[in-house]
Design a protein around this motif. Sequence first.
Motif, PDB file in Angstrom:
ATOM      1  N   VAL A 370      -6.362  -4.641  19.472  1.00 35.77           N
ATOM      2  CA  VAL A 370      -6.845  -6.018  19.568  1.00 35.77           C
ATOM      3  C   VAL A 370      -6.097  -6.817  18.514  1.00 35.77           C
ATOM      4  O   VAL A 370      -6.114  -6.464  17.329  1.00 35.77           O
ATOM      5  N   ALA A 371      -5.418  -7.874  18.944  1.00 38.65           N
ATOM      6  CA  ALA A 371      -4.662  -8.720  18.018  1.00 38.65           C
ATOM      7  C   ALA A 371      -5.311 -10.097  17.993  1.00 38.65           C
ATOM      8  O   ALA A 371      -5.378 -10.774  19.019  1.00 38.65           O
ATOM      9  N   THR A 372      -5.781 -10.504  16.825  1.00 43.04           N
ATOM     10  CA  THR A 372      -6.369 -11.832  16.642  1.00 43.04           C
ATOM     11  C   THR A 372      -5.397 -12.654  15.809  1.00 43.04           C
ATOM     12  O   THR A 372      -5.323 -12.512  14.579  1.00 43.04           O
ATOM     13  N   VAL A 373      -4.634 -13.507  16.476  1.00 43.00           N
ATOM     14  CA  VAL A 373      -3.599 -14.315  15.821  1.00 43.00           C
ATOM     15  C   VAL A 373      -4.234 -15.618  15.345  1.00 43.00           C
ATOM     16  O   VAL A 373      -4.837 -16.349  16.135  1.00 43.00           O
ATOM     17  N   THR A 374      -4.093 -15.908  14.060  1.00 41.50           N
ATOM     18  CA  THR A 374      -4.742 -17.088  13.465  1.00 41.50           C
ATOM     19  C   THR A 374      -3.760 -18.183  13.099  1.00 41.50           C
ATOM     20  O   THR A 374      -4.176 -19.268  12.682  1.00 41.50           O
ATOM     21  N   ALA A 375      -2.460 -17.941  13.246  1.00 38.68           N
ATOM     22  CA  ALA A 375      -1.471 -18.962  12.886  1.00 38.68           C
ATOM     23  C   ALA A 375      -0.258 -18.829  13.789  1.00 38.68           C
ATOM     24  O   ALA A 375      -0.007 -17.772  14.384  1.00 38.68           O
ATOM     25  N   GLY A 376       0.508 -19.915  13.899  1.00 35.61           N
ATOM     26  CA  GLY A 376       1.712 -19.886  14.712  1.00 35.61           C
ATOM     27  C   GLY A 376       1.485 -20.393  16.124  1.00 35.61           C
ATOM     28  O   GLY A 376       0.439 -20.968  16.467  1.00 35.61           O
ATOM     29  N   LYS A 377       2.470 -20.166  16.977  1.00 37.59           N
ATOM     30  CA  LYS A 377       2.417 -20.662  18.351  1.00 37.59           C
ATOM     31  C   LYS A 377       1.567 -19.804  19.275  1.00 37.59           C
ATOM     32  O   LYS A 377       1.243 -20.220  20.380  1.00 37.59           O
ATOM     33  N   LYS A 378       1.210 -18.599  18.839  1.00 36.31           N
ATOM     34  CA  LYS A 378       0.488 -17.671  19.720  1.00 36.31           C
ATOM     35  C   LYS A 378      -0.941 -17.450  19.236  1.00 36.31           C
ATOM     36  O   LYS A 378      -1.454 -16.337  19.264  1.00 36.31           O
ATOM     37  N   ILE A 379      -1.605 -18.501  18.788  1.00 33.86           N
ATOM     38  CA  ILE A 379      -2.979 -18.391  18.312  1.00 33.86           C
ATOM     39  C   ILE A 379      -3.881 -17.943  19.462  1.00 33.86           C
ATOM     40  O   ILE A 379      -3.813 -18.472  20.577  1.00 33.86           O
ATOM     41  N   TYR A 382      -5.769 -11.082  21.770  1.00 32.48           N
ATOM     42  CA  TYR A 382      -5.078 -10.314  22.802  1.00 32.48           C
ATOM     43  C   TYR A 382      -5.536  -8.862  22.747  1.00 32.48           C
ATOM     44  O   TYR A 382      -5.666  -8.280  21.668  1.00 32.48           O
ATOM     45  N   LEU A 383      -5.770  -8.290  23.920  1.00 30.38           N
ATOM     46  CA  LEU A 383      -6.174  -6.885  24.047  1.00 30.38           C
ATOM     47  C   LEU A 383      -5.232  -6.202  25.012  1.00 30.38           C
ATOM     48  O   LEU A 383      -5.018  -6.674  26.137  1.00 30.38           O
ATOM     49  N   GLY A 384      -4.621  -5.093  24.572  1.00 28.44           N
ATOM     50  CA  GLY A 384      -3.729  -4.386  25.472  1.00 28.44           C
ATOM     51  C   GLY A 384      -2.956  -3.289  24.767  1.00 28.44           C
ATOM     52  O   GLY A 384      -3.217  -2.942  23.610  1.00 28.44           O
ATOM     53  N   ARG A 385      -1.984  -2.774  25.486  1.00 29.55           N
ATOM     54  CA  ARG A 385      -1.160  -1.664  25.002  1.00 29.55           C
ATOM     55  C   ARG A 385      -0.014  -2.228  24.179  1.00 29.55           C
ATOM     56  O   ARG A 385       0.665  -3.168  24.600  1.00 29.55           O
ATOM     57  N   VAL A 386       0.217  -1.656  23.007  1.00 32.09           N
ATOM     58  CA  VAL A 386       1.207  -2.198  22.089  1.00 32.09           C
ATOM     59  C   VAL A 386       2.540  -1.483  22.259  1.00 32.09           C
ATOM     60  O   VAL A 386       2.593  -0.285  22.558  1.00 32.09           O
ATOM     61  N   LEU A 387       3.637  -2.245  22.128  1.00 37.03           N
ATOM     62  CA  LEU A 387       4.995  -1.711  22.124  1.00 37.03           C
ATOM     63  C   LEU A 387       5.586  -2.002  20.750  1.00 37.03           C
ATOM     64  O   LEU A 387       5.788  -3.171  20.388  1.00 37.03           O
ATOM     65  N   GLY A 392       8.249  -4.550  12.771  1.00 39.68           N
ATOM     66  CA  GLY A 392       6.855  -4.950  12.637  1.00 39.68           C
ATOM     67  C   GLY A 392       6.455  -6.060  13.583  1.00 39.68           C
ATOM     68  O   GLY A 392       5.298  -6.493  13.596  1.00 39.68           O
ATOM     69  N   SER A 393       7.391  -6.546  14.401  1.00 36.68           N
ATOM     70  CA  SER A 393       7.091  -7.547  15.429  1.00 36.68           C
ATOM     71  C   SER A 393       6.862  -6.818  16.744  1.00 36.68           C
ATOM     72  O   SER A 393       7.801  -6.257  17.327  1.00 36.68           O
ATOM     73  N   LYS A 399      -3.602  -7.727  30.474  1.00 39.71           N
ATOM     74  CA  LYS A 399      -3.837  -7.805  31.914  1.00 39.71           C
ATOM     75  C   LYS A 399      -3.090  -8.974  32.542  1.00 39.71           C
ATOM     76  O   LYS A 399      -2.709  -8.919  33.710  1.00 39.71           O
ATOM     77  N   THR A 400      -2.886 -10.043  31.788  1.00 33.07           N
ATOM     78  CA  THR A 400      -2.237 -11.240  32.333  1.00 33.07           C
ATOM     79  C   THR A 400      -0.733 -11.248  32.140  1.00 33.07           C
ATOM     80  O   THR A 400      -0.053 -12.121  32.671  1.00 33.07           O
ATOM     81  N   GLY A 401      -0.197 -10.306  31.387  1.00 28.87           N
ATOM     82  CA  GLY A 401       1.241 -10.260  31.163  1.00 28.87           C
ATOM     83  C   GLY A 401       1.571  -9.730  29.785  1.00 28.87           C
ATOM     84  O   GLY A 401       0.703  -9.309  29.023  1.00 28.87           O
ATOM     85  N   ARG A 402       2.846  -9.798  29.469  1.00 23.55           N
ATOM     86  CA  ARG A 402       3.351  -9.257  28.200  1.00 23.55           C
ATOM     87  C   ARG A 402       3.520 -10.382  27.186  1.00 23.55           C
ATOM     88  O   ARG A 402       4.169 -11.401  27.478  1.00 23.55           O
ATOM     89  N   VAL A 403       2.923 -10.202  26.001  1.00 22.91           N
ATOM     90  CA  VAL A 403       3.012 -11.182  24.917  1.00 22.91           C
ATOM     91  C   VAL A 403       3.931 -10.610  23.846  1.00 22.91           C
ATOM     92  O   VAL A 403       3.684  -9.518  23.322  1.00 22.91           O
ATOM     93  N   ALA A 404       4.999 -11.336  23.532  1.00 21.75           N
ATOM     94  CA  ALA A 404       6.018 -10.842  22.597  1.00 21.75           C
ATOM     95  C   ALA A 404       5.867 -11.502  21.230  1.00 21.75           C
ATOM     96  O   ALA A 404       5.343 -12.609  21.098  1.00 21.75           O
TER      97      ALA A 404
END
Length: 424
Positions: A370-379, A382-387, A392-393, A399-404
């Motif tokens: 689970v990624a909870t982004v608090t700053a930047g363009k991707k606030i 997100y829940l899913g499988r990590v690559l 470190g990026s 479920k809705t697609g890939r977030v980079a």
Amino acid sequence: MSNFVFVLDTNKQRLNPVHPGEARRLLNQGKAAVFRQYPFTIILKQEVKAEVRPLQLKIDPGSRTTGLAILNGSQVIWAAELTHRGQAIKDALLGRRQLRRARRNRKTRYRAPRFLNRARAEGWLAPSLMHRVKTTLTWVNRLCRYAPIAGISQELVRFDTQAIQNPEISGTEYQQGTLAGYEVREYLLEKWGRKCAYCKAKNTPLQIEHIQPRSKGGSDRVANLTLACEPCNGAKSNLPVQEFLSGKPDLLKCILAQAKAPLKDAAAVNSTRWALFKALKGTELPVTTGSGGQTKYNRTNLGLPKTHWLDAACVGKVEQLQILTTQPLLIRATGHGSRQMCGTNKYGFPTRHRSRVQIHKGFQTGDIVVATVTAGKKIGSYLGRVLCRASGSFDIATKTGRVAGISHKYCKPIHKKDGYAYAF
């Protein structure tokens, strides 16, 4: 109506699964904690005394997907569909064999092919087939750790249930028994893709049709049977298939070739059914069996749709079922990655280097986070499988697609990589 939740006591002993609402209440009141995410399991924080009722695990083995169902008496309280990766294993072995064959034929030192110095043990199965057995057994053992499973029921395709119910049955009475036709119909539905062989119509009543009419010398063997919708069956009547499809030579060639070819999926299941049966016997739990015809007979009588997990619930002797879940856990075998140190192109030439390091910043590709982004363009959350990447990026497959481009600082693991992907 989701799956019931597995419960462990303070000593990690199995208790009866509870309704999701009850599990939510225990978590909200602080009386329990999450022990495992998939399958979802909670552990109690206080000792309780409860009577443990035995459960039955039912398995419907399949070539691509295996159905799993846990029953409490006649109640279906937990279900899952396990998707295998046998074809991926076969393709990987094929690529390795082609690479080694090409290397042997290059202008290097002679490498003699080794054909006669490799002995195979008795009962050997190809890796793509043995994978189905081991993956199913892995999940049987896993479910037995979290639920009080007292018995296992497995579908054995050719098991003769009529002879068991009446050992003296024979002749016409045997051929026209309760399950007559169910085995053949199910085989034809799988072989011909559940559609008309002549017009490719789907979602319509299909009839068993003789490719070569019996009046013209055709037999009742499965190789001479196909499926046709009512209009096509009436139009063909007793015409030979060559005459009926005289204006469609491509379709005629395709039908004749498919009629002779065996059902690949059925061959895979038949190859692994006894290996799985012996493996289940090794769990020291009582194992009962049923046939595919009996499963379909039970499902048809109960008016249930065709799904893998409902087929599993209908395995064996079933008089009634109460479906308490409609959201089976979808499990897909993904493997544990590749051990190749050098990536190659389709011609076998090296193109990239593969690092030995798999864990980056405490994460590994395949972890569910689970990624909870608090700053930047991707606030957002997100829940899913990590690559993972060494920088470190990370990327997260949701479920809705890939977030980079998600920093590892925002990620929190909820389920470590175990070789499977999960969904509902």
